[in-house]
Design a protein around this motif. Structure first.
Motif, PDB file in Angstrom:
ATOM      1  N   GLU A 646       0.826  -1.208   0.000  1.00  0.00           N
ATOM      2  CA  GLU A 646       0.000   0.000   0.000  1.00  0.00           C
ATOM      3  C   GLU A 646       0.857   1.252   0.000  1.00  0.00           C
ATOM      4  OE1 GLU A 646      -3.541   2.066   2.729  1.00  0.00           O
ATOM      5  OE2 GLU A 646      -2.756   0.075   3.221  1.00  0.00           O
ATOM      6  N   TYR A 647       1.964   1.238   0.751  1.00  0.00           N
ATOM      7  CA  TYR A 647       2.874   2.393   0.795  1.00  0.00           C
ATOM      8  C   TYR A 647       3.441   2.670  -0.596  1.00  0.00           C
ATOM      9  CZ  TYR A 647       6.988   5.206   1.959  1.00  0.00           C
ATOM     10  OH  TYR A 647       7.937   6.205   2.004  1.00  0.00           O
ATOM     11  N   SER A 649       2.227   1.901  -3.487  1.00  0.00           N
ATOM     12  CA  SER A 649       1.205   2.370  -4.420  1.00  0.00           C
ATOM     13  C   SER A 649       0.822   3.818  -4.161  1.00  0.00           C
ATOM     14  CB  SER A 649      -0.032   1.478  -4.330  1.00  0.00           C
ATOM     15  OG  SER A 649      -0.631   1.585  -3.037  1.00  0.00           O
ATOM     16  N   ASP A 650       1.036   4.295  -2.934  1.00  0.00           N
ATOM     17  CA  ASP A 650       0.643   5.663  -2.575  1.00  0.00           C
ATOM     18  C   ASP A 650       1.779   6.672  -2.704  1.00  0.00           C
ATOM     19  OD1 ASP A 650      -1.874   4.745  -2.003  1.00  0.00           O
ATOM     20  OD2 ASP A 650      -1.556   4.587   0.168  1.00  0.00           O
ATOM     21  N   ASN A 651       3.028   6.202  -2.901  1.00  0.00           N
ATOM     22  CA  ASN A 651       4.174   7.114  -2.936  1.00  0.00           C
ATOM     23  C   ASN A 651       4.957   6.891  -4.221  1.00  0.00           C
ATOM     24  OD1 ASN A 651       4.634   8.452   0.000  1.00  0.00           O
ATOM     25  ND2 ASN A 651       3.796   6.380   0.250  1.00  0.00           N
ATOM     26  N   ASN A 652       5.098   7.959  -4.996  1.00  0.00           N
ATOM     27  CA  ASN A 652       5.872   7.862  -6.239  1.00  0.00           C
ATOM     28  C   ASN A 652       7.283   8.405  -6.086  1.00  0.00           C
ATOM     29  OD1 ASN A 652       5.349  10.558  -6.016  1.00  0.00           O
ATOM     30  ND2 ASN A 652       4.155  10.725  -7.902  1.00  0.00           N
ATOM     31  N   SER A 705      10.190   8.515   3.046  1.00  0.00           N
ATOM     32  CA  SER A 705       9.331   9.275   2.145  1.00  0.00           C
ATOM     33  C   SER A 705       9.972  10.593   1.770  1.00  0.00           C
ATOM     34  CB  SER A 705       7.970   9.522   2.804  1.00  0.00           C
ATOM     35  OG  SER A 705       8.115  10.389   3.910  1.00  0.00           O
TER      36      SER A 705
END
Length: 774
Positions: A646-647, A649-652, A705
């Motif tokens: 999930e991380y 998929s949420d952070n590019n 991040s």
């Protein structure tokens, strides 16, 4: 707030070498400097524009914060500790021409008036700050420092004084301060200085100076320059050199300024093969491995060290020579063939020996570091490192056998004084001055010594980390009738004896891999062999500047953690295909460096792991529900692969570390330092030096991040690494497979229960028959 420290009073009484003298003051003695708008802490060295080619020296300006000096939490003085200070070192090739101190001071209560903060530099007074001028319990001061007072090694100390105590007599009785009164010099307080960098002669004999000053307090960036496209041989040599700087850094992180085909602005190191060009300088021809010091063409005040060789072995030989002592006092050296023996596993000199009890003097460069001077002093600290895979069974203890002595003064209150022992900031035990027990009164009546001079402090093995620090603080309390001047006596000493021992001999090397907590703390398992003899580094076919910088930072960390250079590291650019390289990969743990766009390098590494590449995006393959149940039944930690997926998929944009079993050998690991782009990869090197990263790193996937938040997950199963004796292996297996133990116990009960019931029934019938016969 503007402040001229010597204009505080018309007469300031000081002492030097025990002799009191009067120092008259003048309002113009120290000119005021503009106050800073904000205090920024440490900043990097700022060089002035390049001087002409015939310049003999170079003007520089820099800032050194209290945090840089080791006071990361600031300096605290209180009613219980009237003195405190810091030490700092400046470059040996620097002559100071101007300096001033910017202080950020905070007081916790404003109802105490007339207090002053006295400053001393190298035993000489700088002045005193009136604390009653604080506004809202905070204040900022700029103090000029005579350049002649600053040396290479310096001590800056502070002492709380009353106004009467400063003006009348430094040895008079000082009005007592409230016990909870506290003055804090914030870590952002700074020493700002300007000076001339001397144009020293060209010689190898002073290495690592001027390229790296071992004694300098401030974190230094080492400049390393390559040809336009460095190959694996050149990068391998630079990795060995970087590990040497790490080994020399005395525990401080090392930073590198990497350039391709460009010269460093200051002192720097050029690494290449004869005939290659770096920023207009051609690597000179030689018969083999060679070292040479030349003037920097951009400014002769700075020097360049040229490390060269025609092939991998010659470049390794040249780099090896820099790790050996006694370089000649000349500017050129043709390096002969060297033979360096490989090291054994777990023999890193900076890792505490686990074969026998270790005297604490062997863990220190200076045994005087465990001597506490005076009544008001800071904590004495004993740093030590261990292999991160140390294993001890729960319930065991690590004995710290202390021999210590308190100051022998008749005015010390033995009942109230104590020695506090801590580990990594956590309190362990308070030790008394006098012996306790039934015989203590008898010994006192007979006039025998009641001083306790030894004790055993048992340490929980779970409190031991890869990098540790024991703390000792002597809390000396004076008797009520003690003379005031006794408290100011700096000649009294309390000490921890160097023959005190720390005993880790009952520990084993055992644990589970992959484990990024071990990697971030000590680059384990690569540092199992401190010379990295079983480590292979994989990089892109054409590494970027950011990837080369990451390599140097990791190699410096290895040297810093072990005290050994990476003499036997193997490095490949691009995925190697020849048989020798494949054999090397089979026998090695693999460290890969590159961003996610390097599919050719990363795809083979991720085969069979929980990670896959989808274009330039990393994905985590989540485990099915059945797989999770089987994993738990096998004694593995719960997987957090869904959270990791999930991380991603949420952070590019992110950077971090991956770890998995090696595709060449399932008993070896691969660690990948990667990021979504080169900009993120450049930030990862700095992230890894921060305590927040080191405390959060773990599992087999750690990511940072774009905002700096650190997260860790366990996305695949671990495997056991190390050795334990047979009985401990049984206990380990039992502790890791509790569910199976319960199932086994139920099966045993199900089988043995009916058998036992039938046996008891037969026994009962037999007993009844015997009674009937009677």
């Amino acid at each position: 707030m503007r402040f001229n420290p010597i204009a505080l009073a018309t007469l300031l009484v000081c002492s030097v070498n025990g002799t009191a003298f009067a120092l008259s003051t003048d309002s113009d003695a120290l000119p005021e400097l503009p106050l800073p708008v904000t205090l920024q802490g440490s900043t990097s060295v700022q060089t002035q524009p390049p001087a002409p080619a015939n310049a003999s020296n170079q003007n520089i300006a820099s800032t050194l914060s209290f945090g840089d000096m080791g006071a990361t939490g600031g300096l605290t003085l209180s009613g219980m500790q009237l003195q405190n200070g810091v030490s700092f070192n400046l470059p040996g090739d620097l002559v100071i021409t101007d300096a001033h101190i910017s202080l950020n001071v905070q007081v916790n209560r404003s109802d105490v008036n007339g207090e002053n903060l006295q400053l001393m530099l190298n035993g000489q007074p700088l002045g005193a700050i009136p604390l009653d001028q604080l506004q809202q319990d905070k204040g900022f001061w700029n103090l000029d420092v005579p350049a002649s007072m600053i040396a290479s090694s310096n001590n800056l100390s502070f002492q709380l004084k009353t106004g009467d105590d400063i003006i009348n007599n430094v040895w008079s009785c000082q009005r007592p301060l409230p016990a909870d009164y506290k003055v804090t010099l914030q870590p952002e307080s700074t020493l700002n200085y300007q000076g001339l960098w001397l144009n020293v002669r060209k010689t190898l004999g002073t290495f690592p100076r001027p390229f790296f000053d071992v004694k300098q307090t401030k974190d230094q960036a080492v400049s390393i320059a390559y040809p336009e496209s460095p190959d694996a041989d050149v990068l391998m040599a630079s990795a060995i050199v970087a590990s040497q700087f790490g080994a020399l850094s005395n525990g401080r992180p090392s930073r590198f300024d990497v350039q391709y085909n460009a010269l460093p602005a200051g002192n720097g190191i050029l690494i290449g093969k004869p005939g290659q060009m770096i920023g207009g300088v051609t690597i000179p021809q030689s018969n083999g491995a060679a070292l040479q010091v030349i003037d920097n063409p951009q400014n002769p005040a700075y020097k360049l060290l040229v490390v060269s060789g025609h092939n991998e072995m010659q470049l390794r030989q040249a780099a090896w020579r820099l790790t050996q002592p006694a370089l000649p006092d000349s500017d050129t050296l043709d390096v002969p063939a060297l033979k360096i023996a490989q090291r054994d596993a777990y023999d890193a000199p900076r890792w505490i020996n686990t074969d026998r009890p270790v005297p604490v003097r062997s863990l220190l460069n200076d045994e005087g570091a465990l001597v506490a001077h005076g009544v008001w002093h800071g904590e004495n600290r004993l740093p030590f490192r261990t292999a991160p895979d140390l294993f001890m069974w729960d319930g065991s203890a690590i004995p710290l056998r202390l021999n210590y002595s308190f100051a022998q003064k008749n005015w010390i209150d033995d009942e109230e004084s104590f020695l506090n022992v801590s580990l990594n900031g956590e309190f362990l035990k308070r030790l008394p001055v006098s012996k306790e027990g039934l015989l203590a009164p008898v010994m006192s009546m007979l006039g025998l010594s009641q001083r306790q001079q030894s004790a055993v402090v048992n340490i929980d093995p779970r409190a031991i980390l890869g990098s540790n620090q024991l703390g000792f603080w002597f809390g000396l309390k004076a008797q009520k009738n003690a003379p005031c001047n006794a408290m100011a006596d700096e000649n009294i000493q309390s000490r921890i004896d160097g023959d005190s021992t720390l005993d880790l001999s009952r520990s084993w090397h055992y644990g589970k891999l992959p484990n990024l907590a071990w990697f971030s703390g000590a680059m384990f398992p690569f540092t199992r062999n401190a010379d990295l003899a079983h480590t292979t580094v994989l990089m892109a076919a054409h590494p970027t500047v950011e990837e080369a910088t990451m390599l140097l930072n990791l190699m410096a960390q290895s040297g810093r953690d072990t005290g050994v250079t990476a003499n036997f590291l193997h490095l490949y650019t691009g995925m190697p295909g020849h048989d020798d390289a494949q054999q090397q990969l089979t026998e090695s743990d693999v460290l890969a460096i590159g961003n996610l766009s390097n599919n050719e390098q990363l795809t083979p590494l991720l085969q069979g792991s929980a990670f896959t590449l989808n274009g330039n995006n990393l994905e985590v393959n989540t485990t099915s529900a059945v797989g999770r149940v089987l994993s738990l039944l096998s004694g593995n930690q719960p997987l957090t692969d869904m959270e990791a997926a999930e991380y991603l998929s949420d952070n590019n944009q992110w950077r971090g570390l991956l770890s998995m079993r090696s595709p060449w050998n399932p008993q070896r690991v691969v660690v990948v330092a990667t990021a979504t782009d080169n900009h993120q990869l450049a930030q990862l090197s700095e992230d890894m030096t921060k305590p927040a990263f080191q405390s959060a790193a773990g599992g087999d996937f750690t990511a940072v991040s774009n905002t700096g938040d650190v997260h860790s997950w366990r996305v695949s199963e671990q495997f056991v690494s190390g050795n334990l004796p047979g009985y401990l292996r049984v206990l380990w297996f039992a502790s890791e497979h509790v569910i199976w133990l319960v199932v086994l116990a139920c099966l045993i009960a199900a089988v043995s229960g009916p058998m036992l019931f039938n046996s008891l029934q037969r026994h009962a019938r037999q007993r009844l028959q015997d009674k009937t016969k009677k």
